[in-house]
Every structure is written in C-alpha cells, then in structure tokens.
Write a protein that holds these residues in place. Structure first.
Motif, PDB file in Angstrom:
ATOM      1  N   LEU A 109       7.254   7.519   4.920  1.00 38.76           N
ATOM      2  CA  LEU A 109       8.637   7.079   4.794  1.00 38.76           C
ATOM      3  C   LEU A 109       8.978   6.679   3.362  1.00 38.76           C
ATOM      4  N   MET A 110       7.944   6.447   2.561  1.00 31.07           N
ATOM      5  CA  MET A 110       8.182   5.967   1.188  1.00 31.07           C
ATOM      6  C   MET A 110       7.286   6.738   0.240  1.00 31.07           C
ATOM      7  N   ASN A 111       7.879   7.499  -0.641  1.00 32.47           N
ATOM      8  CA  ASN A 111       7.103   8.283  -1.589  1.00 32.47           C
ATOM      9  C   ASN A 111       7.589   7.994  -3.004  1.00 32.47           C
ATOM     10  N   VAL A 112       6.663   7.951  -3.947  1.00 31.99           N
ATOM     11  CA  VAL A 112       7.022   7.674  -5.335  1.00 31.99           C
ATOM     12  C   VAL A 112       6.460   8.761  -6.242  1.00 31.99           C
ATOM     13  N   ASP A 113       7.102   8.904  -7.398  1.00 32.58           N
ATOM     14  CA  ASP A 113       6.576   9.777  -8.441  1.00 32.58           C
ATOM     15  C   ASP A 113       6.799   9.084  -9.783  1.00 32.58           C
ATOM     16  N   SER A 114       6.495   9.795 -10.875  1.00 29.45           N
ATOM     17  CA  SER A 114       6.559   9.162 -12.190  1.00 29.45           C
ATOM     18  C   SER A 114       7.978   8.748 -12.598  1.00 29.45           C
ATOM     19  N   SER A 115       8.992   9.294 -11.902  1.00 28.49           N
ATOM     20  CA  SER A 115      10.379   8.958 -12.243  1.00 28.49           C
ATOM     21  C   SER A 115      10.968   7.879 -11.333  1.00 28.49           C
ATOM     22  N   SER A 116      10.177   7.362 -10.389  1.00 31.18           N
ATOM     23  CA  SER A 116      10.678   6.368  -9.433  1.00 31.18           C
ATOM     24  C   SER A 116      11.011   5.054 -10.136  1.00 31.18           C
ATOM     25  N   SER A 117      11.984   4.328  -9.568  1.00 27.58           N
ATOM     26  CA  SER A 117      12.373   3.028 -10.120  1.00 27.58           C
ATOM     27  C   SER A 117      11.323   1.977  -9.774  1.00 27.58           C
ATOM     28  N   LEU A 118      11.392   0.824 -10.424  1.00 26.00           N
ATOM     29  CA  LEU A 118      10.470  -0.269 -10.130  1.00 26.00           C
ATOM     30  C   LEU A 118      10.693  -0.791  -8.711  1.00 26.00           C
ATOM     31  N   LEU A 119      11.924  -0.731  -8.221  1.00 21.52           N
ATOM     32  CA  LEU A 119      12.203  -1.101  -6.831  1.00 21.52           C
ATOM     33  C   LEU A 119      11.464  -0.161  -5.876  1.00 21.52           C
ATOM     34  N   GLY A 120      11.394   1.120  -6.244  1.00 16.62           N
ATOM     35  CA  GLY A 120      10.651   2.084  -5.436  1.00 16.62           C
ATOM     36  C   GLY A 120       9.182   1.718  -5.334  1.00 16.62           C
ATOM     37  N   PHE A 121       8.578   1.269  -6.442  1.00 14.12           N
ATOM     38  CA  PHE A 121       7.170   0.869  -6.418  1.00 14.12           C
ATOM     39  C   PHE A 121       6.982  -0.425  -5.619  1.00 14.12           C
ATOM     40  N   PHE A 122       7.979  -1.312  -5.654  1.00 18.84           N
ATOM     41  CA  PHE A 122       7.921  -2.524  -4.835  1.00 18.84           C
ATOM     42  C   PHE A 122       7.897  -2.157  -3.348  1.00 18.84           C
ATOM     43  N   LEU A 123       8.783  -1.259  -2.928  1.00 15.46           N
ATOM     44  CA  LEU A 123       8.828  -0.829  -1.532  1.00 15.46           C
ATOM     45  C   LEU A 123       7.555  -0.071  -1.155  1.00 15.46           C
ATOM     46  N   PHE A 124       7.017   0.692  -2.106  1.00 14.95           N
ATOM     47  CA  PHE A 124       5.762   1.414  -1.883  1.00 14.95           C
ATOM     48  C   PHE A 124       4.623   0.426  -1.630  1.00 14.95           C
ATOM     49  N   GLY A 125       4.602  -0.673  -2.388  1.00 20.19           N
ATOM     50  CA  GLY A 125       3.602  -1.721  -2.179  1.00 20.19           C
ATOM     51  C   GLY A 125       3.784  -2.414  -0.844  1.00 20.19           C
ATOM     52  N   LEU A 126       5.036  -2.600  -0.427  1.00 26.35           N
ATOM     53  CA  LEU A 126       5.327  -3.221   0.864  1.00 26.35           C
ATOM     54  C   LEU A 126       4.744  -2.392   1.999  1.00 26.35           C
ATOM     55  N   VAL A 127       4.914  -1.073   1.918  1.00 28.09           N
ATOM     56  CA  VAL A 127       4.349  -0.167   2.924  1.00 28.09           C
ATOM     57  C   VAL A 127       2.825  -0.216   2.875  1.00 28.09           C
ATOM     58  N   ALA A 128       2.263  -0.250   1.668  1.00 25.37           N
ATOM     59  CA  ALA A 128       0.797  -0.299   1.519  1.00 25.37           C
ATOM     60  C   ALA A 128       0.217  -1.541   2.190  1.00 25.37           C
ATOM     61  N   GLY A 129       0.929  -2.667   2.089  1.00 27.19           N
ATOM     62  CA  GLY A 129       0.430  -3.924   2.623  1.00 27.19           C
ATOM     63  C   GLY A 129       0.297  -3.964   4.124  1.00 27.19           C
ATOM     64  N   ILE A 130       1.012  -3.071   4.823  1.00 22.40           N
ATOM     65  CA  ILE A 130       0.874  -3.022   6.286  1.00 22.40           C
ATOM     66  C   ILE A 130       0.142  -1.761   6.721  1.00 22.40           C
ATOM     67  N   SER A 131      -0.471  -1.067   5.761  1.00 25.20           N
ATOM     68  CA  SER A 131      -1.223   0.139   6.079  1.00 25.20           C
ATOM     69  C   SER A 131      -2.659  -0.010   5.598  1.00 25.20           C
ATOM     70  N   SER A 132      -3.125   0.908   4.758  1.00 22.08           N
ATOM     71  CA  SER A 132      -4.534   0.913   4.374  1.00 22.08           C
ATOM     72  C   SER A 132      -4.945  -0.310   3.557  1.00 22.08           C
ATOM     73  N   CYS A 133      -4.027  -0.934   2.815  1.00 24.04           N
ATOM     74  CA  CYS A 133      -4.373  -2.147   2.073  1.00 24.04           C
ATOM     75  C   CYS A 133      -4.686  -3.299   3.027  1.00 24.04           C
ATOM     76  N   ALA A 134      -4.105  -3.260   4.222  1.00 25.90           N
ATOM     77  CA  ALA A 134      -4.391  -4.299   5.211  1.00 25.90           C
ATOM     78  C   ALA A 134      -5.852  -4.224   5.653  1.00 25.90           C
ATOM     79  N   ALA A 135      -6.396  -3.007   5.693  1.00 22.13           N
ATOM     80  CA  ALA A 135      -7.793  -2.840   6.107  1.00 22.13           C
ATOM     81  C   ALA A 135      -8.751  -3.362   5.058  1.00 22.13           C
ATOM     82  N   LEU A 136      -8.434  -3.137   3.786  1.00 23.39           N
ATOM     83  CA  LEU A 136      -9.353  -3.511   2.712  1.00 23.39           C
ATOM     84  C   LEU A 136      -9.102  -4.934   2.220  1.00 23.39           C
ATOM     85  N   VAL A 137      -7.941  -5.172   1.618  1.00 22.06           N
ATOM     86  CA  VAL A 137      -7.648  -6.499   1.064  1.00 22.06           C
ATOM     87  C   VAL A 137      -7.366  -7.508   2.182  1.00 22.06           C
TER      88      VAL A 137
END
Length: 499
Positions: A109-137
C-alpha cells in the motif's frame, strides 16, 4: 555498641529472568534496614537473604517487592495448566495477526523511490513498524521491556516507567539520522554487507532466545558476573544507566528489516548528505509510533498484578516465535536450508525430460520476437515451470502463465512476476551448463521484495523497479537446488539445476 546475630533464609523468586533482574532483586532487598545481604540465583530462581536478627515474613518481603513484577515464596510454585493454555492461546492469536498482516502485504500500500517526499518516508516507516520491523525490533523491545520495567517502583508514574523506551527510540532517531548522513556523504563505500547484517541478526536472536527461555523459567546458559562488577554495569535510573537503551536503539540501524534496507538504499542514492539524513530520520520517526505502542502495552500488562506473570510468558513465546522467524529468514539470505524448503514448489509439477534432440534456445537479442507469454491468469505460488527441448520451432506450455521459449543459439529464458507478496512462480528447472537469462517483472514490490538475491548462482543483487523488467544472466554448472530470496529472506523460491 551491641551486635545482633544474623540469620539466613532462602526464598524462591517469580519473575526473575536475566542478570539485571537478579541485580535488581538484590539491590531492592538490601535497601531494607533489617537485611544485611541478598544474593539472588538466576539458575535456581531463588534469593538467599541474610537478616540482622530474626528473618522477616514472606508477606513483608513481598510488600518490599510490591509493584516491581517480582514476588517470593518459601517453596517453588507449581505449574498451572490453565495459565499455560492462556499463554498459548494469546500468543497464537498474536502470531495469526502477524501472518495476516504479512499475507495481505500492507507494504504494497505504500511504496517509495528516490523522488518520494519526506512525508512518504514517514508513512513508509509507519507501515514497517507494523510489519517486518515488528518481528525484529519489536521482538527486541519485548525481550528487554520486563528488565526496564523492574527499574521502577509502583510509586513511579507511567511516563517515568516509559523513559527507557523513549531513550531507546531517541537512540534510533539520532543514529539513523547520523548514519543516513554518512550514507549520503560516503555513498557506495559505506554500503552495509548483507552477510554482516545476517550474522548480526542471528547473534542478537540467540541472545533474545536465551532471555525468552529465562522468562519461561527454563534454565539456560548464564554467564556469571561477579557481584561488584554487576553493580558497575547495571542498568539503573542514573545517567549512566540510561545510556544502555540509547546505545541499543542506535545499533538497530544494523539490524534492518526489508523496509529499512529499502530506506537505506534510497538514502544512498540521494547524493545529498542532508537529504539522506532526513530520509532515515523520517523513516525512523514513522516506526516510532507502532514500536512505542508495543513497549507501552507491555508496561501496562506488567503493572497488572493478576496478569503480569501470564503476560511475561506470552511475551516469551512471542519472542521465541520472532527468533525462529528472523533466523529462518537469515538462513534464506545466506542460501542455507530453512523451513521455507518445506513449502517451496508444492504446486503442480511438470518434470524435465531430456531427449537426444538438438537444443536450440532464444538469444537475448531476439527476446522481443522470440519470448511468448501465455495470457492465462497466474496460478498460485508453487507452480513449477520446466524446460522442453525443441527443434526448429517455438513451443508454449499450455495453461502456464510464465513460459520458457527456446529457439536460436543456446540460452534458457525464465520469467518471474514480483509483487509485495513474493515471486511467482517460485520453482524452476534449468539445464546445467546452459546460460540462463532470468527476466523479473516488477508489478508492485515493496519492502524486501524489491530485490532478489541468490548467492550460489550469481554474486550481485538484482534490483527491481516498479513497472520495469530486470534481467540477470548466469550459467549454472552443478546440478542441485539453488535458493533465491528477497533481501531479508522472507520470500523465497528454488531454481533446480538438472543434467
């Protein structure tokens, strides 16, 4: 000045699972005037107390430990089947939720590339926190949460008890920004080795496993530290003690999930140290909210006297699950046998059947004219594509969504569709000694699926770009099954080389 005779008594402790727990129980008891010395044993889950005069009652000692998550008894507590059932049911539900999130690939649902805004990376991190980052961190946070909680008394506020978690995330934010700056400044020279990351994740997972087993009351290998040294190294509420969560948070930069690796790669390509730093900062800030929720929830459960012990066991079971999940993924990254081998290629199989005909295969330069793709709808992951040997004409295997076409000078062409849920098909057969051209179409990858690795077939990482087809060429020499996977080893497949 009169001296009082001392007395020794041993009690059994509940809730003690690490060296710091051991130290905390000792120091908490030694704060009491009538207790001369306390020596806790992690191995026996006990504490030997030397009293100045007569020993005080169990109730009095539990009053001293009230609100810490620890309690004592004069005999070892019996195992309760009811509690074990509650632990298994609760942990199973949490694991089902985790796999449900993975199955529906919310990362897509959330994809980023080198042209994405900083808000895009924030939302990307939000998705990460409830996915694979939840398993590791998230698993790492759970494994130390009880230890941090034990530093505070029942009189301390919830915000005070949350301080180690906030310091942990402060370390993440500061060092993610710092290393992001270095990524943008030094570029490719600072690229983190996947082998290093895999070995580090496995090492941390082993430590997490030992802590989880101790939380379950199962004796494990415990390195005994002299009491005077334990007091110097202890995590406490002093300024020195607060550095441990900060440093632990900083080191998670080197324990990346697939989402983190994506953010690191894009920071690397930014070409600007400041922008690279901001990419990593906003990504870490996005992961903060789901991960702090895990830490805060654990504090609430630990503070519930009737549920604290049960939650400790639930957390331990979840940590063990995360350990298995993380180690299994790193075995895939390293190209070693793993649990994924049990499920790869379980769909319909079309065996490779060589004959004596001359094999003529499509050349790479003739790809546009020679490669034929059947328009049939894709089948489930697990489908196996075989190589048919042909003479002088093209042939398409019926009802196969991805085909291998062979005509012209020898080259084997295999095709894959990659998305946020993995790779289809996940099993191929190719002929030994014949060059292979692997075409991978990205129809919407996210997180770790946006690159493919196969250490035993080719050294490079195949980067995928949404909407494009990436190509890697290699020549397999020895027969056998060769694993390929995403960056983090969560999604895998097999290329079988046959004679």
């Amino acid at each position: 000045m009169s001296s009082r005779s001392s007395s020794l008594k041993t009690f059994f402790v509940r809730g003690m699972h690490c060296q710091n727990c051991q130290l905390f129980v000792e120091s908490k008891l030694e704060e009491v005037e009538v207790i001369k010395r306390a020596r806790a044993s992690l191995k026996d889950s006990s504490v030997e107390i030397e009293f100045l005069g007569e020993a005080i009652s169990v109730e009095s000692i539990n009053e001293i430990l009230s609100g810490t998550g620890y309690s004592v008894a004069e005999s070892k507590s019996e195992k309760h089947t009811g509690k074990a059932v509650k632990v298994l049911v609760a942990a199973s539900l949490a694991i089902v939720v985790f796999f449900t999130v993975e199955k529906f690939a919310i990362g897509g649902l959330m994809n980023v590339d080198s042209s994405s805004s900083l808000l895009g990376f924030f939302l990307f991190g939000l998705v990460a926190g409830i996915s694979s980052c939840a398993a590791l961190v998230g698993g790492l946070v759970l494994s130390v949460s009880k230890q941090w909680y034990s530093l505070y008394s029942s009189e301390d506020s919830f915000l005070q008890k949350l301080q180690p978690h906030l310091i942990f995330h402060a370390g993440r934010l500061v060092f993610y920004s710092f290393f992001g700056f270095l990524l943008g400044w030094l570029g490719q020279s600072l690229k983190i080795s996947l082998t290093f990351s895999s070995i580090l994740v496995i090492a941390v997972s082993i430590v997490m496993l030992l802590m989880a087993l101790q939380m379950l009351g199962i004796p494990t290998v415990s390195l005994s530290i002299p009491p005077f040294l334990r007091k110097l190294l202890a995590v406490d509420k002093s300024r020195r003690g607060r550095m441990m969560p900060f440093i632990l948070g900083a080191t998670t930069f080197f324990l990346p999930c697939g989402f983190t690796i994506t953010a690191q790669a894009l920071a690397l390509l930014s070409g600007s140290p400041f922008h690279s730093s901001m990419i990593m900062f906003f990504f870490a800030l996005g992961t903060f909210f789901p991960l702090i929720a895990i830490g805060a929830s654990s504090l609430k459960f630990f503070s519930m006297k009737t549920f604290s012990e049960v939650f400790t066991k639930i957390a331990a079971v979840l940590i063990i699950f995360f350990v298995i999940y993380n180690v299994n993924s790193q075995l895939n990254v390293l190209g070693l046998p793993s649990l994924n081998n049990l499920t790869i290629g379980t769909g319909e199989q079309v065996p490779f059947t060589p004959d004596d005909s001359t094999t003529v295969l499509a050349t790479a330069s003739e790809k546009e004219e020679e490669i034929v793709v059947n328009e049939a709808s894709p089948k489930e992951t697990g489908e196996i594509i075989d190589i048919e040997e042909m003479v002088g004409f093209q042939e398409v295997v019926e009802e196969q969504p991805f085909v291998i076409v062979q005509s012209g000078p020898e080259i084997q062409v295999i095709r894959t569709v990659a998305n946020a849920t993995g790779y289809t098909p996940d099993y191929y057969q190719v002929k030994a000694g014949v060059p292979v051209r692997w075409e991978i179409e990205d129809v919407g990858t996210s997180g770790c699926t946006n690159a493919i690795i196969s250490r035993n077939l080719f050294p490079q990482r195949v980067e995928l770009t949404r909407g494009n087809t990436s190509v890697v060429e290699f020549t397999p020499q020895l027969p056998g099954q060769y694993k390929f996977s995403c960056w983090m080893g969560h999604y895998t497949g097999i290329i079988e080389v046959v004679n």
